[in-house]
Write a protein that holds these residues in place. Structure first.
Motif, PDB file in Angstrom:
ATOM      1  N   PHE A 186       5.132  -3.955  10.997  1.00 49.93           N
ATOM      2  CA  PHE A 186       5.468  -4.808   9.852  1.00 49.93           C
ATOM      3  C   PHE A 186       6.970  -5.056   9.765  1.00 49.93           C
ATOM      4  O   PHE A 186       7.410  -6.150   9.388  1.00 49.93           O
ATOM      5  N   LEU A 187       7.782  -4.064  10.114  1.00 50.64           N
ATOM      6  CA  LEU A 187       9.231  -4.199   9.986  1.00 50.64           C
ATOM      7  C   LEU A 187       9.855  -4.960  11.146  1.00 50.64           C
ATOM      8  O   LEU A 187      10.961  -5.495  11.009  1.00 50.64           O
ATOM      9  N   SER A 188       9.182  -5.032  12.284  1.00 46.89           N
ATOM     10  CA  SER A 188       9.744  -5.712  13.450  1.00 46.89           C
ATOM     11  C   SER A 188       9.736  -7.223  13.233  1.00 46.89           C
ATOM     12  O   SER A 188       8.712  -7.793  12.844  1.00 46.89           O
ATOM     13  N   PRO A 189      10.847  -7.885  13.495  1.00 52.72           N
ATOM     14  CA  PRO A 189      10.874  -9.345  13.305  1.00 52.72           C
ATOM     15  C   PRO A 189      10.153 -10.117  14.397  1.00 52.72           C
ATOM     16  O   PRO A 189       9.932 -11.321  14.243  1.00 52.72           O
ATOM     17  N   ALA A 190       9.803  -9.477  15.525  1.00 56.19           N
ATOM     18  CA  ALA A 190       9.158 -10.181  16.631  1.00 56.19           C
ATOM     19  C   ALA A 190       8.246  -9.221  17.371  1.00 56.19           C
ATOM     20  O   ALA A 190       8.279  -8.010  17.155  1.00 56.19           O
ATOM     21  N   ASP A 191       7.447  -9.777  18.250  1.00 62.16           N
ATOM     22  CA  ASP A 191       6.599  -8.975  19.135  1.00 62.16           C
ATOM     23  C   ASP A 191       7.478  -8.433  20.267  1.00 62.16           C
ATOM     24  O   ASP A 191       8.096  -9.212  21.007  1.00 62.16           O
ATOM     25  N   PRO A 192       7.582  -7.127  20.429  1.00 62.23           N
ATOM     26  CA  PRO A 192       8.493  -6.579  21.453  1.00 62.23           C
ATOM     27  C   PRO A 192       8.059  -6.849  22.880  1.00 62.23           C
ATOM     28  O   PRO A 192       8.834  -6.612  23.812  1.00 62.23           O
ATOM     29  N   ARG A 193       6.841  -7.358  23.091  1.00 58.82           N
ATOM     30  CA  ARG A 193       6.361  -7.630  24.445  1.00 58.82           C
ATOM     31  C   ARG A 193       6.574  -9.082  24.863  1.00 58.82           C
ATOM     32  O   ARG A 193       6.424  -9.409  26.041  1.00 58.82           O
ATOM     33  N   VAL A 194       6.907  -9.946  23.916  1.00 59.07           N
ATOM     34  CA  VAL A 194       7.078 -11.370  24.211  1.00 59.07           C
ATOM     35  C   VAL A 194       8.454 -11.597  24.825  1.00 59.07           C
ATOM     36  O   VAL A 194       9.467 -11.132  24.292  1.00 59.07           O
TER      37      VAL A 194
ATOM     38  N   SER B  67      16.907 -14.511  28.202  1.00 64.28           N
ATOM     39  CA  SER B  67      17.482 -13.200  28.498  1.00 64.28           C
ATOM     40  C   SER B  67      18.923 -13.104  28.022  1.00 64.28           C
ATOM     41  O   SER B  67      19.667 -14.102  28.016  1.00 64.28           O
ATOM     42  N   TYR B  68      19.279 -11.897  27.638  1.00 66.38           N
ATOM     43  CA  TYR B  68      20.654 -11.548  27.249  1.00 66.38           C
ATOM     44  C   TYR B  68      21.214 -12.488  26.175  1.00 66.38           C
ATOM     45  O   TYR B  68      22.360 -12.905  26.236  1.00 66.38           O
TER      46      TYR B  68
ATOM     47  N   THR C  79      18.729  -9.925  22.733  1.00 64.42           N
ATOM     48  CA  THR C  79      17.591  -9.732  23.621  1.00 64.42           C
ATOM     49  C   THR C  79      18.050  -8.998  24.884  1.00 64.42           C
ATOM     50  O   THR C  79      19.240  -8.933  25.196  1.00 64.42           O
ATOM     51  N   ASP C  80      17.069  -8.452  25.612  1.00 68.52           N
ATOM     52  CA  ASP C  80      17.384  -7.719  26.839  1.00 68.52           C
ATOM     53  C   ASP C  80      17.273  -8.640  28.047  1.00 68.52           C
ATOM     54  O   ASP C  80      17.209  -9.869  27.920  1.00 68.52           O
ATOM     55  N   LYS C  81      17.202  -8.040  29.243  1.00 66.71           N
ATOM     56  CA  LYS C  81      17.207  -8.833  30.473  1.00 66.71           C
ATOM     57  C   LYS C  81      15.960  -9.685  30.633  1.00 66.71           C
ATOM     58  O   LYS C  81      15.967 -10.667  31.382  1.00 66.71           O
ATOM     59  N   LEU C  82      14.874  -9.314  29.953  1.00 62.44           N
ATOM     60  CA  LEU C  82      13.638 -10.106  30.017  1.00 62.44           C
ATOM     61  C   LEU C  82      13.455 -10.989  28.793  1.00 62.44           C
ATOM     62  O   LEU C  82      12.400 -11.617  28.641  1.00 62.44           O
ATOM     63  N   GLY C  83      14.450 -11.030  27.909  1.00 61.88           N
ATOM     64  CA  GLY C  83      14.365 -11.871  26.724  1.00 61.88           C
ATOM     65  C   GLY C  83      13.564 -11.272  25.590  1.00 61.88           C
ATOM     66  O   GLY C  83      13.165 -11.981  24.664  1.00 61.88           O
TER      67      GLY C  83
ATOM     68  N   ASP D 225      13.053  -8.975  22.204  1.00 57.27           N
ATOM     69  CA  ASP D 225      13.879  -8.664  21.039  1.00 57.27           C
ATOM     70  C   ASP D 225      14.236  -7.180  21.022  1.00 57.27           C
ATOM     71  O   ASP D 225      13.350  -6.313  21.025  1.00 57.27           O
ATOM     72  N   VAL D 226      15.536  -6.868  20.981  1.00 56.56           N
ATOM     73  CA  VAL D 226      16.002  -5.485  21.064  1.00 56.56           C
ATOM     74  C   VAL D 226      15.648  -4.717  19.793  1.00 56.56           C
ATOM     75  O   VAL D 226      15.190  -3.567  19.866  1.00 56.56           O
ATOM     76  N   LEU D 227      15.835  -5.318  18.621  1.00 56.56           N
ATOM     77  CA  LEU D 227      15.545  -4.611  17.372  1.00 56.56           C
ATOM     78  C   LEU D 227      14.068  -4.241  17.278  1.00 56.56           C
ATOM     79  O   LEU D 227      13.724  -3.111  16.882  1.00 56.56           O
ATOM     80  N   SER D 228      13.191  -5.155  17.642  1.00 62.34           N
ATOM     81  CA  SER D 228      11.760  -4.857  17.592  1.00 62.34           C
ATOM     82  C   SER D 228      11.401  -3.735  18.562  1.00 62.34           C
ATOM     83  O   SER D 228      10.594  -2.854  18.240  1.00 62.34           O
ATOM     84  N   ARG D 229      12.009  -3.734  19.737  1.00 66.85           N
ATOM     85  CA  ARG D 229      11.731  -2.677  20.705  1.00 66.85           C
ATOM     86  C   ARG D 229      12.258  -1.331  20.215  1.00 66.85           C
ATOM     87  O   ARG D 229      11.663  -0.284  20.477  1.00 66.85           O
TER      88      ARG D 229
END
Length: 375
Positions: free
Chosen positions: A57-65, A69-70, A154-158, A160-164
């Motif tokens: 619920f707190l994550s702003p995005a799906d961490p797998r999508v 990148s970067y 975002t990380d190297k795969l695009g 979302d860092v906060l969600s991850r």
């Protein structure tokens, strides 16, 4: 005797009566509230647990999508391009400016003031399951138009860092709490039994404890991790981490509890229980265990940050959980190159959460130790 003296005596008598009527937990809580660092640690611990439970619920995005990148962190602001105050807050995404770099001839990216993302609460986003079984598509914070805001980039795969990071708190805290729970149960039971029975049993148990303590934990762990096939399921790696950390961690707890138990065996109430014919099991669990619990509780709060740091370190080396699982240590593997850190410093964001976790449990454990200690 004056009236002021009488009033002071009555006040002192009322305070003493109130203290006598308080339970042990009430006294501990009253002492803990006097420690600002302990209370700050308690608040942060509760915050971390809430984040881990409601990460979906707190994550702003799906961490797998995946995506661009970067992408650098997007800044929330209440000022427009002309400096005028605007509300609700908004985020200006990054976009191509239409110009090319004169050296590399790559498109230049800048702030796109023409397409702001308006911040809102309880907005619609990626579908998820709250608490693992309640389907919903609402998120605590995000853009009102359904687009994704990357608060920490975002990380190297695009992704979302906060969600991850929020999802990763589940694995990191799950490993820490599970390992510490096993260490506490095994170490406390072995320590109390060894310290109470003494004699040959105590001697043999302590030789086993010394053998476990003699193992160099990190090389031993890396050697065992190399035996697991790369194609093994992710749950196998997770279980392996928990088993090995627990197997190497219970000995220290056992040694501490044994020392406390050996002191309690000499107390009059234990000798009285032995004299009236109480069984060893009753003496251990009804008389000794309640008196070592204060030490055990403090040891638990101080052991959790140690396990969190160890998991982060092993995850950074690649010997902890494997993708698609997410943990703070696994996320830090992307920062193993100095050039990456210099170009994309926001990838170090998990370090901040690790530091907060370590500080929270250490501060809470330190304050709890002072509150529990009657001296």
């Amino acid at each position: 005797m004056t009236i002021d003296t009488l009033e002071t005596a009555e006040t002192d008598r009322d305070v003493m009566t109130a203290n006598r009527n308080e339970t042990y937990l009430a006294l501990v809580w009253r002492r803990l509230k006097r420690s600002w660092s302990g209370m700050l640690g308690l608040v942060l611990v509760i915050f971390l647990l809430v984040v881990a439970i409601f990460a979906d619920f707190l994550s702003p995005a799906d961490p797998r999508v995946t995506g661009e990148s970067y992408q650098p962190p997007q800044v929330v602001t209440v000022f427009g391009e002309d400096g005028q105050f605007v509300f609700p807050p908004r985020v200006y995404p990054y976009g191509e400016t239409g110009e090319l770099d004169p050296v590399t001839f790559q498109p230049l990216v800048g702030i796109d003031y023409a397409n702001p993302q308006i911040i809102g609460l309880f907005v619609k986003g990626a579908p998820h399951k709250l608490l693992g079984f309640i389907p919903m598509d609402r998120h605590f914070i995000g853009a009102t138009d359904g687009s994704v805001i990357h608060f920490l980039g975002t990380d190297k795969l695009g992704r979302d860092v906060l969600s991850r990071i929020l999802y990763g708190s589940r694995i990191s805290l799950l490993i820490a709490l599970t390992v510490v729970s096993v260490i506490t149960v095994v170490g406390t039971s072995v320590g109390m039994t060894s310290g109470y029975l003494g004699g040959p049993i105590d001697a043999w148990v302590q030789r086993l404890v010394e053998l476990v303590l003699a193992f160099p934990q990190l090389p031993f762990y890396l050697a065992l991790a190399s035996l697991i096939p790369v194609t093994a399921p992710t749950k196998v790696f997770l279980g392996f981490v928990i088993v090995v950390m627990s197997a190497l961690g219970w000995a220290q707890m056992s040694r501490e509890v044994r020392g406390k138990t050996m002191g309690l065996v000499r107390m009059d109430y234990v000798r009285a229980a032995i004299a009236v014919g109480a069984t060893d099991r009753r003496i251990i669990f009804r008389h000794i265990l309640p008196n070592v619990m204060s030490h055990v509780i403090v040891a638990v709060t101080l052991a959790i940050p140690t396990v969190v740091l160890l998991e982060a370190f092993l995850g950074f080396l690649g010997f902890a959980v494997k993708p698609p699982m997410i943990s703070w240590g696994l996320m830090l593997r992307d920062t193993s190159n100095y050039s990456v850190i210099g170009a994309y410093p926001w990838l170090l964001s998990p370090v901040g959460f690790v530091l907060v976790t370590v500080f929270a449990f250490n501060a809470f454990g330190d304050g709890l130790r002072d509150a529990i200690d009657p001296y």
